[in-house]
Design a protein around this motif. Structure first.
Motif, mmCIF file in Angstrom:
data_model
loop_
_atom_site.group_PDB
_atom_site.id
_atom_site.type_symbol
_atom_site.label_atom_id
_atom_site.label_comp_id
_atom_site.label_asym_id
_atom_site.label_seq_id
_atom_site.Cartn_x
_atom_site.Cartn_y
_atom_site.Cartn_z
ATOM 1 N N ILE A 167 1.062 -1.149 0.051
ATOM 2 C CA ILE A 167 0.144 0.059 0.001
ATOM 3 C C ILE A 167 1.064 1.205 -0.120
ATOM 4 O O ILE A 167 1.814 1.158 0.753
ATOM 5 N N LEU A 208 -2.737 0.162 -4.446
ATOM 6 C CA LEU A 208 -2.852 -0.934 -4.020
ATOM 7 C C LEU A 208 -1.927 -1.839 -5.185
ATOM 8 O O LEU A 208 -2.133 -1.672 -6.026
ATOM 9 N N ALA A 235 -7.459 -7.873 -0.546
ATOM 10 C CA ALA A 235 -7.298 -6.971 -1.786
ATOM 11 C C ALA A 235 -8.525 -7.047 -2.873
ATOM 12 O O ALA A 235 -9.165 -8.234 -2.567
#
Length: 236
Positions: free
Chosen positions: A125, A150, A220
């Motif tokens: 991140i 991300l 994610a």
């Protein structure tokens, strides 16, 4: 992870030094403290006395419908990019290691990286803005919007922009290791515009200091959710 128990609980660590600038914690012969084989098909649940007797920081973690696991802290390390925030136990990267080498990395409860999970992993991140969780969602002047990038695998997804909107839900009494605990419940609406993906994370924080004590977070986009409950916090 090599087998289909994505977060098998930690049953032993020998002489692992939790290294960081200014503080340390040694995890040594965890089996001397908790002499139970926690590998199986049922949720792991320790008694209040067992958690208190264990001197090491610890969490419960549950990946979707997999059994709940007890996991102890392996490492606590400073996060070098947070130069604008004074290092505290809540701004450290805490690395929680399972028995089959799976790892969760958190920063004040925020999942920031994973390793060796069968379904896939959060690689990184990155943001030029501090995470509102680090600033403290309990504070009225904390921004309730946040943007970061991300990176995750499989399939090499890198640099996707995620936008978050935090919303206060309610004051709630939740059970932490069978103890009623007052918490502020916040939702985090996450949008990945490039993929037209939207999902909601949940955080429960302590009203006095903003520490995350329970959460439900997506690892994610397109990867499972993980529930994390803080049993014993890390202390420098």
């Amino acid at each position: 992870m090599r087998i289909n128990k994505k977060l098998l609980p930690l049953v032993t660590l020998s002489a692992v030094l939790v290294g960081m600038s200014g503080c340390s914690q040694r995890i040594s012969a965890l089996n001397d403290t908790i002499k139970l084989a926690f590998i199986g098909d049922d949720d792991v649940k320790l008694t209040t006395e067992q958690v208190k007797a264990n001197p090491y920081a610890s969490i419960y973690a549950k990946l979707d419908d997999m059994p709940q696991a007890f996991i102890a802290l392996a490492f606590a390390e400073p996060q070098v990019t947070l130069s604008s925030i004074r290092p505290t136990p809540d701004t450290l990267e805490l690395k929680w290691l399972s028995a089959d080498k799976g790892m969760l990395v958190t920063r004040n409860g925020r999942l920031v990286k994973t390793h060796n999970l069968l379904a896939g992993n959060l690689v990184a991140i990155a943001s030029t803005q501090p995470d509102p969780l680090l600033l403290g969602l309990h504070l009225s002047n904390t921004p309730k919007m946040w943007t970061r990038t991300l990176d995750w695998q499989p399939n090499y997804h890198f640099g996707y922009i995620a936008s978050s909107q935090f919303n206060f839900i309610a004051e709630e009494n939740i059970l932490i290791n069978d103890t009623p605990t007052q918490a502020l419940h916040f939702s985090e609406m996450v949008s990945i515009a490039a993929l037209d993906i939207h999902y909601q994370n949940e955080f429960w924080i302590k009203p006095n200091n903003g520490q995350v004590i329970k959460s439900r977070q997506k690892i994610a986009p397109n990867l499972p959710f993980i529930d994390i409950t803080l049993l014993k916090p890390f202390a420098s």
